[in-house]
Motif scaffolding. Structure first.
Motif, mmCIF file in Angstrom:
data_model
loop_
_atom_site.group_PDB
_atom_site.id
_atom_site.type_symbol
_atom_site.label_atom_id
_atom_site.label_comp_id
_atom_site.label_asym_id
_atom_site.label_seq_id
_atom_site.Cartn_x
_atom_site.Cartn_y
_atom_site.Cartn_z
ATOM 1 N N SER A 1 9.468 52.941 47.915
ATOM 2 C CA SER A 1 10.901 52.902 48.012
ATOM 3 C C SER A 1 11.651 52.085 48.733
ATOM 4 C CB SER A 1 11.058 54.021 49.086
ATOM 5 O OG SER A 1 10.817 55.596 48.571
ATOM 6 N N PHE B 1 18.418 56.076 54.891
ATOM 7 C CA PHE B 1 17.149 56.457 55.619
ATOM 8 C C PHE B 1 16.230 55.280 55.638
ATOM 9 C CE2 PHE B 1 18.961 60.591 55.236
ATOM 10 C CZ PHE B 1 18.463 61.349 56.613
ATOM 11 N N LEU B 2 16.111 54.325 54.884
ATOM 12 C CA LEU B 2 15.157 53.134 54.624
ATOM 13 C C LEU B 2 15.444 52.058 55.921
ATOM 14 C CD1 LEU B 2 14.901 52.825 50.702
ATOM 15 C CD2 LEU B 2 13.055 53.756 52.422
ATOM 16 N N LEU C 1 12.700 62.972 51.067
ATOM 17 C CA LEU C 1 13.506 62.388 49.936
ATOM 18 C C LEU C 1 12.989 61.886 48.800
ATOM 19 C CD1 LEU C 1 16.133 60.923 52.708
ATOM 20 C CD2 LEU C 1 16.573 62.467 51.051
ATOM 21 N N GLU C 2 11.835 61.540 49.036
ATOM 22 C CA GLU C 2 10.950 61.018 47.728
ATOM 23 C C GLU C 2 10.526 62.096 46.696
ATOM 24 O OE1 GLU C 2 9.095 56.877 49.988
ATOM 25 O OE2 GLU C 2 8.065 58.847 50.208
ATOM 26 N N THR D 1 21.450 59.930 50.873
ATOM 27 C CA THR D 1 20.444 59.705 49.989
ATOM 28 C C THR D 1 19.211 58.865 50.753
ATOM 29 O OG1 THR D 1 21.128 58.043 49.077
ATOM 30 C CG2 THR D 1 21.614 60.051 47.997
ATOM 31 N N ILE D 2 18.154 58.417 49.918
ATOM 32 C CA ILE D 2 17.186 57.878 50.510
ATOM 33 C C ILE D 2 17.185 56.298 51.161
ATOM 34 C CG2 ILE D 2 15.962 56.831 48.485
ATOM 35 C CD1 ILE D 2 13.602 57.394 49.707
ATOM 36 N N LEU E 1 11.898 60.456 54.942
ATOM 37 C CA LEU E 1 11.743 59.882 53.992
ATOM 38 C C LEU E 1 10.641 60.493 52.718
ATOM 39 C CD1 LEU E 1 11.078 56.332 55.734
ATOM 40 C CD2 LEU E 1 13.128 57.085 54.153
ATOM 41 N N SER E 2 9.626 61.212 53.317
ATOM 42 C CA SER E 2 8.714 61.792 52.400
ATOM 43 C C SER E 2 9.425 62.981 51.416
ATOM 44 C CB SER E 2 7.409 62.390 53.164
ATOM 45 O OG SER E 2 6.873 61.408 53.879
ATOM 46 N N CYS F 1 18.780 64.554 48.826
ATOM 47 C CA CYS F 1 19.617 64.180 49.707
ATOM 48 C C CYS F 1 19.407 65.166 51.085
ATOM 49 C CB CYS F 1 20.966 64.235 49.171
ATOM 50 S SG CYS F 1 21.597 65.697 48.936
ATOM 51 N N HIS G 1 5.858 53.776 52.886
ATOM 52 C CA HIS G 1 6.608 54.079 51.874
ATOM 53 C C HIS G 1 7.222 52.722 51.188
ATOM 54 C CE1 HIS G 1 7.559 58.181 53.592
ATOM 55 N NE2 HIS G 1 7.258 57.514 54.897
ATOM 56 N N CYS H 1 5.920 67.140 49.521
ATOM 57 C CA CYS H 1 5.502 66.039 50.039
ATOM 58 C C CYS H 1 4.522 65.939 51.160
ATOM 59 C CB CYS H 1 6.754 65.738 50.880
ATOM 60 S SG CYS H 1 6.996 66.534 52.602
#
Length: 308
Positions: free
Chosen positions: A242, A154-155, A195-196, A150-151, A192-193, A202, A239, A174
């Motif tokens: 997030s 990735f952060l 996943l947002e 999930t995000i 990230l974009s 995911c 981001h 996105c």
């Protein structure tokens, strides 16, 4: 869907492939061939050349464009040099399929990549992207195992290869790759974009090395590490929402990664001491003046305990 070419029958899926190219000579031919050798073929291959200046590379691209024996229709587009993000956007925007494979022109795929990765995508409608582990070649021979997820993971760090299959509806949602990012990390930012786009989003990873990733000291990926802090600042600010919503998990994830690397270094020093090997200047300096507040002093104490 079945597709016949030169007397052979192939299976095709609702997927097109986009390959980006820039002065890559025969490597682009290898990338194209790796897609043509797939057990599950794409509907079409789109090659986007990002302003190659090398005549040999341009000749290779023209030979690919005119090859009528390929099992998949292929289109080659030439554009002025704008960076890999712009080249990927150009290719993706020309596709008509629901899924798109992204491949850099200097990498190659194992024959089962599309079949395995698209199958993983088909099992989960919340999966916006899927890919696989990588086998590196060139200066480094290794298997790299990104985790996806999930995000949240990735952060703190990128968890997916640049080669992947995406769902186009989320790509359109996105806004695509950030074309201002020409120094690297554009794939991390893009993930990230993606996943947002939805809270359930995911990214999946097939746990097999189905990507052959070329490594070289002067590659764009290696050079981008020189600007890692600058690029990370851009990503964090872009981001920001997030990061703010997941700040505790992000910091704990970074701490886990940092401790893992510190422990690895600690074990290497202990190994050297046990085998009466001379420590490097950096290791010796660490023992004499360990860092404080980040686990460094505790690590130095453990090393000193072994040395006694």
């Amino acid at each position: 869907m079945l597709y016949r070419n030169n007397g052979k029958t192939y299976i095709k899926t609702d997927l097109e492939a986009v390959i980006t190219s820039y002065n890559q000579g025969n490597m682009i031919l290898e990338a194209v061939q790796s897609i043509c050798n797939q057990t599950l073929l794409p509907e079409r291959i789109i090659v986007v050349d990002d302003g190659s200046t090398d005549q040999y590379s341009l000749d290779i691209l023209n030979s690919i464009k005119n090859d009528v024996n390929l099992p998949v229709p292929i289109t080659v587009y030439f554009q002025e040099n704008q960076g890999v993000s712009a080249a990927r956007n150009t290719g993706i925007n020309k596709t008509q399929s629901s899924m798109v494979l992204i491949l850099d022109g200097d990498d190659k795929l194992e024959a089962g990549y599309i079949e395995n990765v698209s199958e993983l995508l088909s099992k989960s409608p919340d999966m916006v992207i899927a890919s696989s582990w990588m086998r590196t070649f060139g200066v480094l021979d290794a298997v790299v195992c990104p985790s996806g997820g999930t995000i949240v993971p990735f952060l703190s760090h990128n968890c997916c290869p640049a080669t992947h299959i995406l769902r186009k509806k989320f790509y359109e949602q996105c806004g695509g790759y950030d074309e201002s990012m020409r120094s690297g990390f554009e794939d991390w930012d893009f993930f990230l974009s993606m996943l947002e786009t939805t809270p359930e989003a995911c990214i999946g990873i097939v746990e097999k090395p189905l990507i052959n990733y070329r490594t070289a000291p002067a590659s764009a990926n290696i050079k981008s590490m020189d600007k890692r802090r600058e690029l990370m600042r851009y990503i964090i600010e872009k981001h920001n929402c997030s990061y703010r919503n997941n700040i505790t998990d992000v910091l704990l994830d970074i701490e886990t990664i940092s401790n893992s690397r510190l422990l690895g270094w600690e074990n290497e020093i202990i190994h050297s001491i046990n085998h009466h090997q001379e420590l490097s200047q950096l290791s010796a300096s660490f023992i004499k003046n360990p860092s404080y507040g980040d686990g460094g002093m505790a690590s130095a104490v453990r090393i000193a305990s072994v040395a006694r």
